[in-house]
Design a protein around this motif. Structure first.
Motif, PDB file in Angstrom:
ATOM      1  N   LYS A 429       0.816  -1.209   0.000  1.00 24.20           N
ATOM      2  CA  LYS A 429       0.000   0.000   0.000  1.00 24.20           C
ATOM      3  C   LYS A 429       0.850   1.260   0.000  1.00 24.20           C
ATOM      4  O   LYS A 429       0.395   2.324  -0.402  1.00 24.20           O
ATOM      5  N   THR A 430       2.076   1.161   0.474  1.00 19.29           N
ATOM      6  CA  THR A 430       2.944   2.341   0.526  1.00 19.29           C
ATOM      7  C   THR A 430       4.074   2.298  -0.490  1.00 19.29           C
ATOM      8  O   THR A 430       4.501   3.345  -0.973  1.00 19.29           O
ATOM      9  N   ILE A 478       8.228   4.956   2.853  1.00 22.96           N
ATOM     10  CA  ILE A 478       7.281   4.559   3.900  1.00 22.96           C
ATOM     11  C   ILE A 478       7.130   5.678   4.925  1.00 22.96           C
ATOM     12  O   ILE A 478       6.025   6.027   5.335  1.00 22.96           O
ATOM     13  N   GLU A 740       1.841  -1.382   9.621  1.00 24.72           N
ATOM     14  CA  GLU A 740       1.574   0.051   9.638  1.00 24.72           C
ATOM     15  C   GLU A 740       2.336   0.751  10.753  1.00 24.72           C
ATOM     16  O   GLU A 740       2.374   1.980  10.800  1.00 24.72           O
TER      17      GLU A 740
END
Length: 841
Positions: A429-430, A478, A740
């Motif tokens: 996702k990053t 990130i 995360e």
């Protein structure tokens, strides 16, 4: 209490919780008062030591907490402050309160007389300037009183929005704003210049009028008297040239106590920029690192409830200092077993255990060891053949040889890549799908080749260029902004949580906003942009990658409590301001210092993390929360491991092997009468649920049915997954992190009902049980004997042969069944659902 409040800071806290947290202090039993018991506690000291050794009280509102120490013939010491008879020769000059708390009555000199047992000691006392006006200080006295009362904590008026329309700065970090709030806000209704007792802050603090926070002070307490006197003096603010607080001194410092001496009085002395000093014990916040071991009351008296050690954090205004106090109590029947030491790890662990009268467990069996070693080093189970070979081996060095072989297996690199990828937050996702694959492969190559860990970190911190072409550059994709990068770097490689210092000085540690933003300044010139060209492809396009680069200028400027529009220069944490040449990448300077000998954090942080992964608990725990108020379980052990790591050029495999070859690592999980309550000092192995990925791989290996992951090659193990976004129900149920947070805490290790349901009737296990070509099906097809089939199931699943009773019960079940295949499935299902399989032990 403090930790709960800290975690809730910045969130909406229920009012009921606020009341419970702030009014419910730890229960504290007062020292015994009967003469016979006190005489036993005093014993026969050979000398008395009084601290301070001379006392000067300046002004009518000065005070002094004394500490009385008894010295004994065996070299031990006891705190005798609560049990001594303490008097003043001139009772009209000095008031002697309970527990050795002194206050002046009039100007003059006298002697303080302390009697304990057969000994008497004296210290001189001088009272000066008693008749001179000495207004209380808003910053030094009133703000400290609010701190002690908890009025400005994050759960009450210190919250960003305040409580009940009344807002104070968190823990008093902005006294100027607090002065306005108290004296000017809402037309000054909270303070009354003409009638101190009518002031709302005093009435609410004493519980005389309804207050949702309850009573905060006793009427006779020093904070209450300080508040009233400051109000009565006319709400005076401090002069602009008020000398700053420079530091605090804690008496008697670190201390080792032996039973029956389970109490220790603490005294706190503050020093200021003009050279003056004063006692501030009653204006100091005290907290214990472990209330289950020892509690501390508001007067600074520590009481132990069991053997152990704690750090007592003492906070006066914005100065904090922790003292370590250890209490030892002999246990009936305890005789040190004098276990052999395999290496320096055992020397330090066993020395601590012996001191605390904790008996280490016996050595684990070969069956337990072979399973533990494979799981901890490589995240896999040993095969049935590997178990049989190891158990049959008679070489006395077979455990050490197995460890040496495990760290050279490819599964070792896969497993430790997973561990570091979690906290490096490698997530599609990053950093995109290609990013996670190249990042994972870069890290795996380094771990497999055993690249010195300092070189890996340097490469990571100084990475630039395309995030696809230069994988470590993904570190900066990130975490992008300077603040996030400072927090991530500190947490990963210093073991320090800096997040609190972003908005205010750290409430439980020495780190300030200046420390926080000075670290962030190393990253302020770092920039990103889209990479429009794939590596090796000259055609411009949106590749999904980004380019990391540094600009030649730019400074970090922020509006903070410590200054508006303040510019921060790079500065090492707890160290010096570095010399950075014009045009030099600041990150290069940081990377060299971070991995260098002068950095006190790096080596300790990394070895502590490795220790955590191999034993289940950090020497400092949590592993990324190094602070004085969260002491290590064994300072000597941590120092020795860090020194070994640095001396071996940051060889991670060497540290893994050194830990696994220690007797400490190889202790049994079975406790004894003297270590059954120990969950801190490594006297026995830790039993813990297997992490999600190794657990799924173990099920696949035991059943011989591999898991299929969409978009990945057949045979891919769960440990080899590039991130957690495969959205596998079993893995998520067993705590696979979303990556995360740069924190080990994101991986959940506690068992729950959802996990039980997955194991009992979830598709992951049941589908593998029914697969025609699974292990049971293969063995039945080979027509092996029931005894052979059962033995292989046990060896492949539990890494041991079955016991006699297990053989009997299993074969009876199979022989009674009409469907032999289903009966064997039942047996294997039972093994897979056993705690022995699910837990590392």
């Amino acid at each position: 209490m403090l930790n709960v409040i800290h975690r809730s800071h910045g969130a909406t806290t229920a009012l009921g919780l606020c009341l419970v947290l702030l009014t419910a202090g730890p229960a504290f039993a007062a020292p015994p008062t009967d003469t016979d018991t006190r005489n036993v506690l005093i014993g026969q000291p050979t000398a008395l030591v009084i601290q301070p050794d001379k006392i000067e009280l300046v002004g009518p509102q000065s005070m002094q907490q004394i500490v009385v120490t008894g010295k004994y013939a065996d070299g031990s010491v006891r705190d005798l402050t609560p049990f001594s008879q303490i008097t003043a020769q001139a009772a009209d000059v000095l008031d002697v309160g309970a527990g050795g708390f002194l206050q002046p009555k009039k100007e003059g000199t006298t002697a303080l007389v302390v009697k304990a047992g057969a000994l008497t000691a004296q210290v001189p006392v001088t009272v000066k300037d008693f008749d001179k006006p000495a207004p209380l200080s808003f910053r030094r006295d009133l703000m400290a009183s609010l701190n002690v009362g908890g009025c400005n904590m994050g759960a009450c008026h210190g919250t960003p929005s305040g409580k009940g329309g009344f807002k104070l700065s968190l823990r008093g970090y902005d006294p100027a704003a607090d002065y306005v709030q108290l004296t000017r806000d809402v037309l000054g209704r909270r303070t009354d210049r003409l009638d101190a007792d009518a002031s709302l802050i005093l009435q609410k603090g004493l519980g005389k009028v309804p207050h949702e926070g309850g009573q905060r002070f006793l009427p006779t307490s020093i904070p209450a008297r300080t508040m009233r006197n400051w109000l009565a003096e006319g709400l005076q603010d401090d002069p602009a040239d008020l000398p700053a607080l420079k530091g605090i001194e804690i008496l008697p410092g670190n201390r080792l106590l032996n039973a029956p001496a389970r109490w220790q009085q603490i005294a706190v002395r503050a020093t200021f920029a003009d050279g003056t000093a004063r006692d501030v014990t009653r204006l100091t916040n005290f907290s214990s690192s472990d209330d289950a071991v020892a509690k501390v009351n508001p007067d600074g008296l520590v009481e132990f409830s069991q053997s152990g050690e704690v750090a007592i954090l003492c906070r006066y205004l914005d100065e904090m200092q922790a003292v370590r106090i250890t209490f030892l109590e002999a246990k009936e029947g305890f005789v040190w077993s004098n276990p052999p030491e395999s290496n320096f790890i055992d020397k330090h662990v066993f020395a601590k255990l012996k001191m605390l009268s904790i008996q280490p467990s016996d050595l684990c069996t070969d069956q337990e060891f072979v399973r533990r070693a494979y799981l901890d080093a490589c995240g896999i189970l040993p095969t049935a053949e590997e178990v049989k070979k190891f158990l049959a081996d008679t070489d006395k060095d077979k455990r050490a040889k197995l460890i040496d072989s495990l760290v050279d297996r490819r599964e070792y690199a896969d497993f430790w890549t997973l561990k570091w990828s979690d906290v490096l937050r490698s997530n599609r996702k990053t950093i995109q799908m290609k990013g996670i694959h190249v990042y994972q492969q870069w890290l795996k190559n380094h771990i497999a080749s055993n690249t010195p860990f300092d070189e890996i970190v340097k490469e990571l911190l100084t990475a630039s260029g395309s995030t696809f072409a230069n994988p470590p550059a993904n570190f900066y994709r990130i975490a992008k902004d300077p603040e996030n990068l400072a927090e991530t770097t500190a947490q990963l490689f210093f073991g320090i949580r800096m997040q609190c210092a972003k908005c205010h000085n750290h409430p439980f540690e020495r780190w300030t906003q200046h420390d926080y933003y000075s670290l962030a300044a190393f990253f302020t010139r770092l920039k990103t942009k889209k990479d429009t060209v794939e590596a090796g492809d000259a055609k411009a396009k949106d590749s999904g990658a980004e380019v990391i680069y540094t600009e030649r200028s730019g400074e970090l400027t922020r509006d903070l409590l410590i200054g508006k529009g303040k510019t921060f220069a790079p500065k090492f944490m707890g160290g010096a301001v570095p010399t950075i040449n014009p045009g030099q990448d600041r990150r290069e300077v940081l990377a060299v210092w971070l991995t260098g000998a002068e950095n006190p954090f790096f080596a300790k942080s990394v070895v502590n993390r490795i220790w955590f992964h191999l034993t289940g608990r950090g020497i400092v725990d949590p592993v990324d929360d190094f602070r004085d108020s969260n002491p290590s379980a064994n300072d000597e052990l941590l120092d020795a491991l860090a020194k070994e790591f640095a001396s071996k050029k940051f060889d991670m495999k060497h540290i893994v092997k050194t830990i696994m070859k220690s007797r400490t690592y190889q202790l049994s999980a079975q406790s004894n009468d003297f270590n059954k309550d120990d969950n801190k000092y490594f006297s026995h192995a830790t039993t813990r649920l297997l992490p999600a990925e190794p657990l799924l791989d173990a099920i696949c290996q035991a059943t011989e049915v591999p898991e299929k992951f969409a978009g990945l090659p057949a045979g891919t193990r769960a440990v080899q997954l590039p991130d957690g976004e495969v959205n596998h129900v079993f893995l998520k149920t067993f705590g696979q992190p979303g990556r995360e947070l740069a924190c080990e805490c994101e991986r959940e290790g506690d068992s729950n009902l959802a996990q039980a349901l997955q194991l009992i009737n979830g598709p992951t296990i049941n589908d593998k049980m029914r697969a025609p070509t699974n292990r049971v099906g293969r063995l039945i097809g080979k027509k092996v004997s029931d005894q052979e089939l059962l033995e292989e199931l046990y060896l492949a699943t539990l890494s041991r042969p079955p016991l006699e009773g297990e053989v009997k019960a299993s074969l009876e079940h199979v022989n009674k069944a009409a469907d032999k295949r289903k009966a064997w499935e039942d047996v294997h299902w039972a093994l897979l659902n056993s705690k022995e399989f699910l837990f590392r032990h």
